[in-house]
Write a protein that holds these residues in place. Structure first.
Motif, mmCIF file in Angstrom:
data_model
loop_
_atom_site.group_PDB
_atom_site.id
_atom_site.type_symbol
_atom_site.label_atom_id
_atom_site.label_comp_id
_atom_site.label_asym_id
_atom_site.label_seq_id
_atom_site.Cartn_x
_atom_site.Cartn_y
_atom_site.Cartn_z
ATOM 1 N N UNK A 279 25.896 67.089 49.194
ATOM 2 C CA UNK A 279 25.974 68.577 49.731
ATOM 3 C C UNK A 279 27.217 68.609 50.350
ATOM 4 N N UNK A 280 27.887 67.680 51.060
ATOM 5 C CA UNK A 280 29.001 68.087 51.838
ATOM 6 C C UNK A 280 30.046 68.465 50.872
ATOM 7 N N UNK A 281 30.027 67.423 49.560
ATOM 8 C CA UNK A 281 31.004 67.538 48.320
ATOM 9 C C UNK A 281 30.648 69.028 47.732
ATOM 10 N N UNK A 282 29.327 69.438 47.551
ATOM 11 C CA UNK A 282 29.148 70.679 47.034
ATOM 12 C C UNK A 282 29.718 71.898 47.842
ATOM 13 N N UNK A 283 29.623 71.877 49.117
ATOM 14 C CA UNK A 283 29.973 72.741 50.032
ATOM 15 C C UNK A 283 31.608 72.945 50.026
ATOM 16 N N UNK A 284 32.237 71.930 50.090
ATOM 17 C CA UNK A 284 33.767 71.727 49.704
ATOM 18 C C UNK A 284 34.122 72.286 48.553
ATOM 19 N N UNK A 285 33.417 72.005 47.682
ATOM 20 C CA UNK A 285 33.902 72.601 46.254
ATOM 21 C C UNK A 285 33.648 74.170 46.225
ATOM 22 N N UNK A 286 32.525 74.632 46.650
ATOM 23 C CA UNK A 286 32.325 75.925 47.024
ATOM 24 C C UNK A 286 33.788 76.673 47.696
ATOM 25 N N UNK A 287 34.004 75.979 48.644
ATOM 26 C CA UNK A 287 35.184 76.304 49.596
ATOM 27 C C UNK A 287 36.431 76.293 48.905
ATOM 28 N N UNK A 288 36.605 75.528 48.006
ATOM 29 C CA UNK A 288 37.809 75.148 47.390
ATOM 30 C C UNK A 288 37.917 76.398 46.109
ATOM 31 N N UNK A 289 36.728 76.540 45.670
ATOM 32 C CA UNK A 289 36.615 77.559 44.462
ATOM 33 C C UNK A 289 36.866 78.708 44.944
ATOM 34 N N UNK A 290 36.124 79.071 46.275
ATOM 35 C CA UNK A 290 36.829 80.476 46.900
ATOM 36 C C UNK A 290 38.038 80.598 47.153
ATOM 37 N N UNK A 291 38.696 79.595 47.718
ATOM 38 C CA UNK A 291 40.228 79.551 47.979
ATOM 39 C C UNK A 291 41.035 79.798 46.726
ATOM 40 N N UNK A 292 40.639 79.059 45.826
ATOM 41 C CA UNK A 292 41.283 79.229 44.315
ATOM 42 C C UNK A 292 41.007 80.607 43.964
ATOM 43 N N UNK A 293 39.983 81.303 44.084
ATOM 44 C CA UNK A 293 39.786 82.805 43.519
ATOM 45 C C UNK A 293 40.681 83.488 44.421
ATOM 46 N N UNK A 294 40.687 83.328 45.588
ATOM 47 C CA UNK A 294 41.683 84.123 46.579
ATOM 48 C C UNK A 294 43.042 84.130 46.197
ATOM 49 N N UNK A 295 43.558 82.874 45.923
ATOM 50 C CA UNK A 295 45.084 82.677 45.536
ATOM 51 C C UNK A 295 45.352 83.212 44.184
ATOM 52 N N UNK A 296 44.308 83.306 43.473
ATOM 53 C CA UNK A 296 44.379 83.936 41.905
ATOM 54 C C UNK A 296 44.546 85.554 42.146
#
Length: 103
Positions: A36-53
Motif C-alpha cells: 500500500x505504501x509503495x502504491x501511494x508512493x507510486x501515485x505521488x511519483x506519477x503526480x510529480x512526474x505529471x507536474x514536471x511534464x
C-alpha cells in the motif's frame, strides 16, 4: 494421567500453531502495508512526474516563441545589413566622384 499429560501437549501445540498463524498473519499484514505504501508512493511519483511534464511543456512553448521572435529579428538584421552594404557602396561611388571633381 495420560490424558492430563496429553492436554498440556495439546494446549502447547495449539498455542504453537496459533502463535505461528499470528506470526504468519502479521507478516502478511506487513507485506500488505508495504505494498500500500509503495502504491501511494507510486501515485505521488506519477503526480510529480505529471507536474514536471507540464512545466517542461511550458518551457518548450516559451522556447518556440523565443525562436520565432529571434527568427524575425534575424530577418530584420539581414535587411539592415543589406541596406548598410548598399549605402557603403554608394558612399564609395560618391567619394570617387568627389575625388574626380576635386582634381
Amino acid at each position: 494421567m495420560a490424558s492430563a499429560e496429553s492436554q498440556p501437549r495439546f494446549g502447547q501445540s495449539v498455542k504453537g500453531l496459533l502463535s505461528d498463524k499470528v506470526g504468519s498473519c502479521s507478516g502478511d499484514v506487513m507485506a500488505l502495508t508495504r505494498q500500500v505504501l509503495k502504491g501511494s508512493r507510486s501515485q505521488e511519483l506519477l503526480g510529480q512526474a505529471a507536474r514536471n511534464m507540464v512545466i517542461q511543456e511550458d518551457a518548450i512553448l516559451h522556447s518556440e516563441d523565443s525562436l520565432r521572435k529571434m527568427s524575425i529579428i534575424t530577418t530584420h538584421l539581414q535587411y539592415q545589413q543589406e541596406a548598410i552594404q548598399k549605402n557603403v557602396e554608394h558612399s564609395k561611388n560618391l567619394q570617387d566622384q568627389l575625388r574626380h571633381l576635386l582634381k
